[in-house]
Design a protein around this motif. Structure first.
Motif, short mmCIF file in Angstrom:
data_model
loop_
_atom_site.label_atom_id
_atom_site.label_comp_id
_atom_site.label_asym_id
_atom_site.label_seq_id
_atom_site.Cartn_x
_atom_site.Cartn_y
_atom_site.Cartn_z
N PRO A 59 0.82 -1.23 0.00
CA PRO A 59 0.00 0.00 0.00
C PRO A 59 0.85 1.27 0.00
N VAL A 60 0.35 2.28 -0.73
CA VAL A 60 0.90 3.63 -0.68
C VAL A 60 -0.02 4.43 0.25
N ARG A 61 0.52 4.85 1.39
CA ARG A 61 -0.31 5.50 2.41
C ARG A 61 -0.38 7.01 2.27
N CYS A 62 0.57 7.60 1.57
CA CYS A 62 0.54 9.06 1.43
C CYS A 62 1.29 9.47 0.17
N ALA A 63 0.76 10.48 -0.54
CA ALA A 63 1.41 11.07 -1.71
C ALA A 63 1.08 12.56 -1.73
N LYS A 64 2.10 13.39 -2.00
CA LYS A 64 1.92 14.83 -2.00
C LYS A 64 2.60 15.46 -3.22
N PHE A 65 1.95 16.50 -3.79
CA PHE A 65 2.55 17.28 -4.87
C PHE A 65 3.67 18.16 -4.32
N ILE A 66 4.73 18.29 -5.10
CA ILE A 66 5.74 19.34 -4.89
C ILE A 66 5.70 20.17 -6.17
N CYS A 67 4.78 21.12 -6.21
CA CYS A 67 4.45 21.81 -7.45
C CYS A 67 5.62 22.59 -8.03
N ARG A 68 6.41 23.21 -7.18
CA ARG A 68 7.48 24.06 -7.70
C ARG A 68 8.60 23.25 -8.35
N LYS A 69 8.62 21.93 -8.14
CA LYS A 69 9.60 21.06 -8.78
C LYS A 69 8.96 20.14 -9.83
N GLN A 70 7.63 20.22 -9.96
CA GLN A 70 6.88 19.33 -10.85
C GLN A 70 7.09 17.87 -10.47
N TRP A 71 7.07 17.63 -9.15
CA TRP A 71 7.25 16.29 -8.60
C TRP A 71 6.03 15.92 -7.78
N PHE A 72 5.99 14.65 -7.44
CA PHE A 72 5.21 14.21 -6.28
C PHE A 72 6.06 13.21 -5.52
N VAL A 73 5.88 13.18 -4.20
CA VAL A 73 6.60 12.27 -3.34
C VAL A 73 5.59 11.35 -2.69
N ALA A 74 5.93 10.07 -2.62
CA ALA A 74 4.99 9.07 -2.10
C ALA A 74 5.70 8.15 -1.13
N ALA A 75 4.95 7.70 -0.12
CA ALA A 75 5.48 6.78 0.90
C ALA A 75 4.65 5.50 0.87
N SER A 76 5.32 4.36 0.86
CA SER A 76 4.64 3.07 0.80
C SER A 76 5.07 2.19 1.97
N ASP A 77 4.40 1.05 2.10
CA ASP A 77 4.62 0.17 3.24
C ASP A 77 5.90 -0.64 3.14
N ASP A 78 6.69 -0.45 2.09
CA ASP A 78 8.03 -1.04 2.07
C ASP A 78 9.05 -0.10 2.70
N MET A 79 8.52 0.91 3.44
CA MET A 79 9.31 1.88 4.20
C MET A 79 10.16 2.79 3.31
N ALA A 80 9.80 2.92 2.05
CA ALA A 80 10.59 3.71 1.11
C ALA A 80 9.83 4.95 0.68
N LEU A 81 10.61 5.99 0.35
CA LEU A 81 10.07 7.19 -0.28
C LEU A 81 10.47 7.16 -1.75
N ARG A 82 9.51 7.54 -2.60
CA ARG A 82 9.77 7.60 -4.04
C ARG A 82 9.35 8.96 -4.56
N VAL A 83 10.18 9.54 -5.42
CA VAL A 83 9.91 10.85 -5.99
C VAL A 83 9.83 10.70 -7.50
N TYR A 84 8.75 11.23 -8.10
CA TYR A 84 8.53 11.14 -9.54
C TYR A 84 8.28 12.53 -10.11
N ASN A 85 8.71 12.71 -11.35
CA ASN A 85 8.32 13.90 -12.12
C ASN A 85 6.97 13.59 -12.77
#
Length: 992
Positions: A59-85
């Motif tokens: 499961p991905v429990r949280c995802a947030k926009f980082i608008c000024r970088k055109q990214w979003f950051v997401a946290a999942s239950d594998d204890m990892a953070l992932r950042v995507y454009n």
């Protein structure tokens, strides 16, 4: 009092359980983190999924926009953070962040920081400018950290919510929390700060099913909101609206007033448990995450709350703050701003309103402004925002005349009219429920099926009209009104004099009102969102983002405005300044723009629509020359093209009108005035083409030819020259088309003029070598060897075996029967072509020459050769018989010569064989050609002529008539099978 906000669903997307939602600050996007391990981006205006990302199997429990970088950051239950454009879908970074599930992520509003809260009871700060390094670590909770939020008033502090039943406040510079707020009986799931700095409030929701409002300065509970039947999972202060929202596992989202804490509404969409909420300060949207999908709703109207008086002073509301600025002269300062450019206004704060403004309305002279909202109204002085009057009301409207005259809708059955700020009379509309009231010259009361008009001064009933308008717009003079309905508008004239007389004499029908008080003028077939009368012209915005105006029912588009991604308008009209000839609009972000609309132009168009041309002609000099093109286009749209031609100053427009009106000479003169540097443009060529077509319709062949030459219209010239028999023009066309790269046309022109050598050269130049060989075999046999040689040379590059299989007359004469005869025909053709070149071939010969197309030329020549051989044999026999007779001893008298003597009969026909172009008498028994022409040609004159490669035989020619040589198009039929040359249409389109 209630806010009366309509809740409209903008998006309902079914999916796996949505654990987190977020709204983009500038785009109409909702970010949803799913329990299935995916992240989806939805466009809530078009209700479509525009991006989807597969992050993890967990499961991905949280995802947030980082608008000024055109990214979003997401946290999942594998204890990892992932950042995507989110634009390129590229993964920017992935790393392990915590030792247990990550519950929440919070993005700093200005700094490159992200906070993460986890089930490992810690909070970490990540800096993306330092390669996502963990720069700070916060520890102090004794249970899972469920949420982290920055304080918008002081972004160096943040709060955390934990299942240890506490809320802790921290500072970025210290690993130890500042203080703790405790008051919930069970674990705290969510928190949120008050969006503006005027209240030190903190909101929290917990498993004890309550929502608490905290004062974090006094560390006390201000209010507790109760009503949910299960755990509260998410809470927020709406950053734009005076609302609190709370989501619960009971499947509902409750909306509360942030000032009175009164519950406004409960949202339940039947999608099981509600987990997450999100909102932005730029829109009145609310995103909700459920077990079965994501929903985005719109709370109330997102239109700007603004009003402008007749002098150009604009008053608008930003939350509870009232501001003002003057637009007068701003658009024309310096060199002037382009139309549609945002005006650089200098706003001035007037003060803070006690209620949340949902509408701001100026009175008729701009001295007072009414602020409406929360079921109340307050009347302020427009300059200083001093309170003049206030009260409770469902609706508020100003009168169109009196300074202090207004009306309020007190209930669904009662409307009160005030004169000079004091109550004057009460009107009870004759409808089941009064849904809304409208101001202006008359007071309008809307029912479920009709609108009723009342006199503002006396409250007397005027007229009932069976439509249900959304808005009513009165002209400044009060003699015209537009009823804007859901799909169209109706313009009516109001006869105030007749109405006053009917009221005075009591001629008022109790059900329908005063007969003749209103008259329907025309219908505006458009969906009107906002509008303004300027004289008798109505300027409005429609739902498609167009700024239009209507004069006499004719709609003209002034400009296409910016719209949302779904194509909806974002502007509304706030006013018009006649001194500056500008209309002013405001968008949803309270940006004010203006467009030039000349009052004289509107008055001129109104006069034209009314048919008052005398007034229109008087107004025309007051319109600047720069606007004459607009005037001309308006006249053209109304069907007055001759008047438009006289008015327009645009040469392109004048040319178009001249062509349409058939004024060819004027159009030709305009084309001659085009500068040399513009004569080879595509637009100029298109104009010449149009001029040529127009000239052709009037049989002006000279102008048609000139226009076709100027526009390089070779196909048009081919049609023209072939239709009128212009041989010289066809020869010129062949040269022009060849130089212009139009090989097909050059080929046809050369063929029609008999220049077969040029046809072969064109085929060779364009590498159509097989066609060149076959064409030469048919029309120019002497060139066959050369063409085949070139064909072989080219074919060797692809296949030597295939090249060797090609045969030529010089190397394989047995494969080319009657080739020598074909060469003779070619020589005859060349001679005849040279003979007719000076004068050409008369078109009058067509009726007799057309039958020559059916002749088999080579067969005729072969038969001629056989006839010559037979004649020689007969001559030889006669000579032998003559030599066998005894010689005569005395001269013989021709008169007494025996009949058997060849010279004794004066009617004996010459036995000399005819050749092409010669004339004589032919014995059908001797000459098979003559015998083949006619069964009864004995004693007749026979003429054999040729042109390109055709033999024609004239059946009967009387001795006293002159012989006429005939020439026709070439047709060659040889005994050997010859592939026919394709015509122009059969050549591939890419030859040119």
């Amino acid at each position: 009092m209630p806010l009366n906000m309509d809740v409209r669903k903008r998006l309902s997307a079914s999916s796996e359980r949505v654990k987190s939602v977020d709204l983009h600050a500038t785009e109409p996007w909702a970010l949803a983190a799913l329990y299935s391990g995916n992240v989806m981006i939805w466009d809530y205006e078009t209700a479509t999924c525009i991006k989807s990302f597969e992050l993890s199997d967990l499961p991905v429990r949280c995802a947030k926009f980082i608008c000024r970088k055109q990214w979003f950051v997401a946290a999942s239950d594998d204890m990892a953070l992932r950042v995507y454009n989110y634009n390129t879908t590229e993964k920017v970074r992935e790393f392990e962040a915590h030792a247990d599930y990550i519950r929440y992520l919070e993005v700093h509003p200005t700094l490159p920081y992200v906070l993460s809260g986890s089930d490992d009871m810690s909070v970490k700060l990540w800096d993306w400018d330092q390669g996502w390094a963990n720069t700070q670590y916060f520890e102090g909770h004794s249970h899972y950290v469920m949420m982290v939020r920055f304080n918008p008033k002081d972004t160096n502090t943040f709060a955390t919510a934990s299942l240890d039943r506490s809320i802790k406040v921290w500072g970025l510079g210290s690993p130890v929390y500042h203080y703790s707020l405790e008051g919930h009986e069970r674990g705290v799931n969510c928190i949120d700060y008050y969006p503006s700095g005027d209240k030190p409030y903190l909101l929290s929701g917990a498993d004890d099913r309550t929502v608490k409002v905290w004062d974090y300065q006094t560390k006390s509970v201000v209010h507790t909101l109760e009503g949910h039947e299960h755990n509260v999972c998410s809470v927020l202060f709406h950053p734009k609206l005076p609302l609190i929202a709370s989501a619960s596992e009971d499947g509902t989202v409750r909306i509360w007033q942030s000032a009175t804490y009164r519950m406004e509404s409960t949202l339940n969409y039947g999608m099981e448990r509600a987990w997450a909420l999100a909102a932005t300060a730029e829109a009145n949207k609310l995103a909700i995450g459920f077990d079965e999908g994501c929903v985005v709703v719109e709370l109330g109207s997102d239109e700007a709350v603004a009003s402008m008086d007749a002098g150009g002073r604009v008053v608008w509301a930003k939350n509870n703050d009232i501001r003002t600025a003057s637009v007068r002269g701003v658009a024309s300062e310096g060199e002037g701003l382009p139309d549609g450019e945002k005006l650089p206004l200098l706003p001035r704060d007037l003060g803070t309103c006690e209620l949340y403004p949902q509408a701001i309305i100026h009175n008729c002279n701009g001295r007072f402004v009414a602020v409406c909202g929360d079921g109340e109204f307050i009347i302020y002085t427009a300059q200083a925002l001093r309170n003049k009057a206030f009260g409770s009301a469902l609706d508020f409207v100003w009168s169109g005349t009196g300074t202090g005259d207004y009306a309020i809708r007190e209930s669904i059955r009662s409307v009160k009219i005030f004169k000079n700020f004091t109550e004057h009379t009460v009107v009870r509309p004759a409808v089941a429920s009064t849904e809304r009231i409208f101001g202006g010259a008359l007071l309008g009361a809307k029912g479920s099926e009709a609108v009723l008009f009342y006199d503002f001064a006396s409250g007397e009933f005027i007229r009932k009209i069976d439509v249900c308008p959304v808005e009513i717009y009165w002209s400044d003079a009060g003699d015209m009104v537009l009823l804007a309905c859901t799909e169209s508008g109706y313009v009516l004239s109001y006869n105030a004099a007749a109405t006053t007389q009917a009221l005075a004499t009591g001629q008022v029908d109790s059900e329908d009102g005063v007969e003749g008080s209103f008259e329907l003028l025309y219908e505006v077939s458009d969906k009107i969102t906002s509008g303004k009368w300027v004289g008798d012209c109505f300027i409005y915005c429609n739902d498609k983002g167009r700024l239009n105006y209507s004069v006499g029912g004719q709609i003209q588009t002034l400009v296409h405005l910016d719209t949302t991604s779904a194509g909806a308008t974002i502007h509304k009209i706030v006013g018009y300044l006649a001194k500056e000839d500008r209309i002013y609009l405001v968008d949803k972000s309270v940006n004010i723009v203006s467009y030039k609309i000349m009052l004289a132009m509107l008055q001129y168009q109104t006069a034209v629509m009314r048919g008052d041309f005398d007034t229109a002609n008087d107004l025309l000099p007051s319109i600047p020359d720069s606007e004459y093109v607009t005037v001309a286009k308006f006249l053209e749209a109304q069907g007055f093209k001759e008047e438009a031609l006289a008015v327009t100053t645009d040469l392109d427009h004048k040319f178009d009108l001249a062509v349409e009106l058939g004024q060819i000479d004027l159009a030709h003169g305009l084309m001659d005035e085009i500068p040399k540097e513009d004569r080879d443009t595509t637009d100029t060529h298109a104009k010449w083409k149009r001029l040529g077509d127009a000239a052709l319709r009037t049989n002006n062949f000279a102008l048609c030819e000139a226009a076709s030459v100027a526009s390089n219209d070779y196909s048009g010239l081919l049609l023209l020259y072939s239709a009128i028999g212009n041989v010289d023009g066809m020869e010129r066309l062949a040269d022009m088309a060849a130089k212009g790269g139009k090989t097909n046309i050059a080929f046809v022109a050369s063929l029609l003029t008999g220049k077969v050598e040029n046809c072969v050269d064109l085929l060779v130049e364009t590498k159509r070598l097989p066609e060149a060989a076959f064409f030469s075999r048919t029309f120019l046999p002497s060139k066959v060897d050369d063409a085949v040689s070139l064909w072989k040379e080219d074919l060797c590059k692809t296949s030597e075996q295939a090249a060797k299989a090609l045969a030529a007359p010089s190397s394989n004469p047995d494969l080319f029967p009657d080739f020598d005869i074909a060469l003779q025909v070619e020589q005859m053709f060349m001679a005849q072509r040279a003979a007719v070149a000076p004068t050409g071939i008369p078109a009058a010969d067509y009726l007799t020459a057309k039958d020559d197309l059916d002749l088999e030329l080579i067969e005729l020549i072969k038969m001629q050769m056989v006839g010559a051989a037979v004649e020689e044999e007969k001559v030889a026999e006669l000579s032998a018989e003559h030599s066998a007779e005894p010689p005569s001893e005395a001269p013989t008298d021709p008169a007494t010569a025996p009949e058997s003597s060849p010279t004794a009969d004066s009617t004996t026909k010459p036995t000399t064989q005819l050749t092409f172009g010669e004339t004589g008498t032919v014995d059908p028994a001797v000459d098979p050609i003559a015998g083949n022409v006619s069964e009864s040609t004995e004693g007749s004159m026979v003429k054999i002529t040729h042109s390109m490669a055709t033999v024609s035989v004239e059946d009967e020619v009387k001795e006293d008539e002159p012989l006429i040589e005939k020439a026709v198009e070439p047709v060659v039929e040889e005994s050997a099978p010859v592939e026919e040359v394709k015509n122009d249409d059969e050549f591939s389109d890419d030859w040119d």
